[in-house]
Design a protein around this motif. Structure first.
Motif, PDB file in Angstrom:
ATOM      1  N   LEU A  22      -2.816  -0.949   7.438  1.00  0.00           N
ATOM      2  CA  LEU A  22      -2.409  -2.171   8.144  1.00  0.00           C
ATOM      3  C   LEU A  22      -0.918  -2.433   7.956  1.00  0.00           C
ATOM      4  CD1 LEU A  22      -2.952  -4.840   9.649  1.00  0.00           C
ATOM      5  CD2 LEU A  22      -3.650  -5.827   7.439  1.00  0.00           C
ATOM      6  N   LEU A  23      -0.430  -2.348   6.751  1.00  0.00           N
ATOM      7  CA  LEU A  23       0.978  -2.649   6.488  1.00  0.00           C
ATOM      8  C   LEU A  23       1.914  -1.662   7.176  1.00  0.00           C
ATOM      9  CD1 LEU A  23       0.838  -3.516   2.675  1.00  0.00           C
ATOM     10  CD2 LEU A  23       1.223  -5.122   4.551  1.00  0.00           C
ATOM     11  N   ARG A  24       1.533  -0.395   7.209  1.00  0.00           N
ATOM     12  CA  ARG A  24       2.449   0.605   7.779  1.00  0.00           C
ATOM     13  C   ARG A  24       2.668   0.382   9.273  1.00  0.00           C
ATOM     14  NH1 ARG A  24       0.417   4.094  11.097  1.00  0.00           N
ATOM     15  NH2 ARG A  24      -1.828   4.482  11.160  1.00  0.00           N
ATOM     16  N   ARG A  25       1.764  -0.355   9.917  1.00  0.00           N
ATOM     17  CA  ARG A  25       1.930  -0.648  11.343  1.00  0.00           C
ATOM     18  C   ARG A  25       3.096  -1.600  11.592  1.00  0.00           C
ATOM     19  NH1 ARG A  25      -3.956  -2.691  12.580  1.00  0.00           N
ATOM     20  NH2 ARG A  25      -3.040  -3.167  14.640  1.00  0.00           N
ATOM     21  N   SER A  26       3.539  -2.292  10.535  1.00  0.00           N
ATOM     22  CA  SER A  26       4.687  -3.200  10.656  1.00  0.00           C
ATOM     23  C   SER A  26       5.959  -2.616  10.061  1.00  0.00           C
ATOM     24  CB  SER A  26       4.376  -4.523   9.933  1.00  0.00           C
ATOM     25  OG  SER A  26       3.299  -5.198  10.537  1.00  0.00           O
ATOM     26  N   LEU A  27       5.870  -1.452   9.430  1.00  0.00           N
ATOM     27  CA  LEU A  27       6.975  -0.936   8.630  1.00  0.00           C
ATOM     28  C   LEU A  27       7.896  -0.034   9.447  1.00  0.00           C
ATOM     29  CD1 LEU A  27       7.791  -1.108   5.577  1.00  0.00           C
ATOM     30  CD2 LEU A  27       6.731   1.143   5.318  1.00  0.00           C
ATOM     31  N   ARG A  28       9.177  -0.212   9.268  1.00  0.00           N
ATOM     32  CA  ARG A  28      10.139   0.680   9.912  1.00  0.00           C
ATOM     33  C   ARG A  28      10.201   1.990   9.126  1.00  0.00           C
ATOM     34  NH1 ARG A  28      14.333   1.256   6.669  1.00  0.00           N
ATOM     35  NH2 ARG A  28      15.203  -0.476   5.461  1.00  0.00           N
ATOM     36  N   PRO A  29      10.656   3.083   9.738  1.00  0.00           N
ATOM     37  CA  PRO A  29      10.833   4.346   9.005  1.00  0.00           C
ATOM     38  C   PRO A  29      11.754   4.149   7.802  1.00  0.00           C
ATOM     39  CG  PRO A  29      11.004   4.721  11.368  1.00  0.00           C
ATOM     40  CD  PRO A  29      10.960   3.236  11.185  1.00  0.00           C
ATOM     41  N   GLY A  30      11.333   4.665   6.667  1.00  0.00           N
ATOM     42  CA  GLY A  30      12.124   4.532   5.455  1.00  0.00           C
ATOM     43  C   GLY A  30      11.933   3.227   4.715  1.00  0.00           C
ATOM     44  N   GLY A  31      11.051   2.348   5.223  1.00  0.00           N
ATOM     45  CA  GLY A  31      10.805   1.076   4.563  1.00  0.00           C
ATOM     46  C   GLY A  31       9.881   1.223   3.361  1.00  0.00           C
ATOM     47  N   ILE A  32       9.677   0.116   2.656  1.00  0.00           N
ATOM     48  CA  ILE A  32       8.881   0.095   1.431  1.00  0.00           C
ATOM     49  C   ILE A  32       7.614  -0.720   1.644  1.00  0.00           C
ATOM     50  CG2 ILE A  32       8.810  -0.788  -0.937  1.00  0.00           C
ATOM     51  CD1 ILE A  32      11.749  -0.122  -1.196  1.00  0.00           C
ATOM     52  N   LEU A  33       6.485  -0.159   1.223  1.00  0.00           N
ATOM     53  CA  LEU A  33       5.232  -0.899   1.118  1.00  0.00           C
ATOM     54  C   LEU A  33       5.098  -1.414  -0.311  1.00  0.00           C
ATOM     55  CD1 LEU A  33       2.650   1.443   2.913  1.00  0.00           C
ATOM     56  CD2 LEU A  33       3.860  -0.512   3.864  1.00  0.00           C
ATOM     57  N   LEU A  34       4.587  -2.632  -0.459  1.00  0.00           N
ATOM     58  CA  LEU A  34       4.390  -3.219  -1.774  1.00  0.00           C
ATOM     59  C   LEU A  34       2.935  -3.672  -1.875  1.00  0.00           C
ATOM     60  CD1 LEU A  34       5.964  -3.889  -4.351  1.00  0.00           C
ATOM     61  CD2 LEU A  34       6.483  -6.131  -3.362  1.00  0.00           C
ATOM     62  N   ILE A  35       2.214  -3.041  -2.785  1.00  0.00           N
ATOM     63  CA  ILE A  35       0.781  -3.294  -2.948  1.00  0.00           C
ATOM     64  C   ILE A  35       0.523  -3.828  -4.346  1.00  0.00           C
ATOM     65  CG2 ILE A  35      -1.503  -2.213  -3.107  1.00  0.00           C
ATOM     66  CD1 ILE A  35      -0.646  -2.200  -0.301  1.00  0.00           C
ATOM     67  N   GLY A  36      -0.172  -4.948  -4.464  1.00  0.00           N
ATOM     68  CA  GLY A  36      -0.631  -5.449  -5.754  1.00  0.00           C
ATOM     69  C   GLY A  36      -2.114  -5.159  -5.911  1.00  0.00           C
TER      70      GLY A  36
END
Length: 248
Positions: A125-139
């Motif tokens: 789900l998060l990667r659908r909003s992420l630009r190339p090279g961006g960071i995902l943050l998961i708790g």
């Protein structure tokens, strides 16, 4: 659409709705080296402390989405308090299918991967909003120690032992999903204490004000039992961390 009232009673004084202190949250923000103007999306944003403080300190901008109307109102008030209301927006809504209107440099879900059925679904789900090279943050929680029996598992709010992984296996799972772990910040027992113990005072003060409320008997029983249960089980067996990921 809202959180159960009992949840907001327990966490009525919390700015951070997971076992992180404000110091750990600030340290995580520094560790990520966020450039001013970085656009962020925070799903299940709670009372907005991450977005508000990082907007104030690091100059990021972004959107938080949370199902709790009370926490969303607190987030907006916090943004005004820190003079960042022009940089961060908080939406009361279901985060489980939310995708940003434009790509973001930081996409986060801190401690609520249930919104998309677990770690893999939330990353997707998060990667659908992420630009190339961006960071995902998961708790995400993990086992600090191997739970010896099902009673311990359930006392840690897990349905089964396999619902959580030990820390090395959780990190390995991120790799299996195609992501490098590029930073992490882990809760310790003190930050767990600050998160859990604050709930007991919140409950007690609420009970003193609302002895006849329909929730009073259940919360009274919880307050009588929860401190010892927490000390025996969750404090010893349950870990929690925030993990920064970048796609390979």
């Amino acid at each position: 659409m809202d959180l159960p009232r009992s949840f907001t009673i327990r966490e009525s004084s919390h700015r951070i709705h997971n076992p992180f202190t404000s110091e750990k949250l600030a340290a995580l923000g520094r560790a990520l080296h966020l450039a001013p103007g970085t656009r962020a999306l925070d799903l299940a944003s709670g009372s907005g402390e991450m977005l508000c403080t990082w907007a104030h300190t690091h100059g990021i901008v972004g959107t938080g989405v949370d199902i709790s109307s009370e926490f969303t109102a607190r987030a907006r008030a916090r943004a005004s308090e820190l003079d960042v209301a022009d940089r961060v927006v908080f939406v009361h809504g279901d985060a489980s299918g939310y995708v940003a209107d434009e790509p973001v440099g930081l996409a986060a879900c801190i401690g609520a991967t249930w919104i998309a059925g677990g770690v893999a679904g939330t990353i997707d789900l998060l990667r659908r909003s992420l630009r190339p090279g961006g960071i995902l943050l998961i708790g995400e929680p993990y086992w600090r120690q191997d739970p010896p029996d099902q009673h311990t598992v359930e006392a840690c709010h897990a349905g089964g032992k396999d619902d959580l992984r030990p820390l090395p296996e959780l990190i390995g799972r991120f790799g299996e999903l195609g992501y490098d772990v590029v930073e992490m910040m882990l809760a310790d027992q003190d930050s767990w204490d600050r998160y859990q113990a604050a709930q007991w005072l919140n409950i007690r003060r609420w009970l003193d004000r609302n002895p006849e409320d329909e929730l009073a008997a259940g919360l009274r029983a919880e307050l009588a039992e929860e401190p010892a249960r927490y000390a025996r089980y969750r404090r010893e067996y349950l870990g929690w961390g925030a993990f920064a990921l970048m796609g390979r």
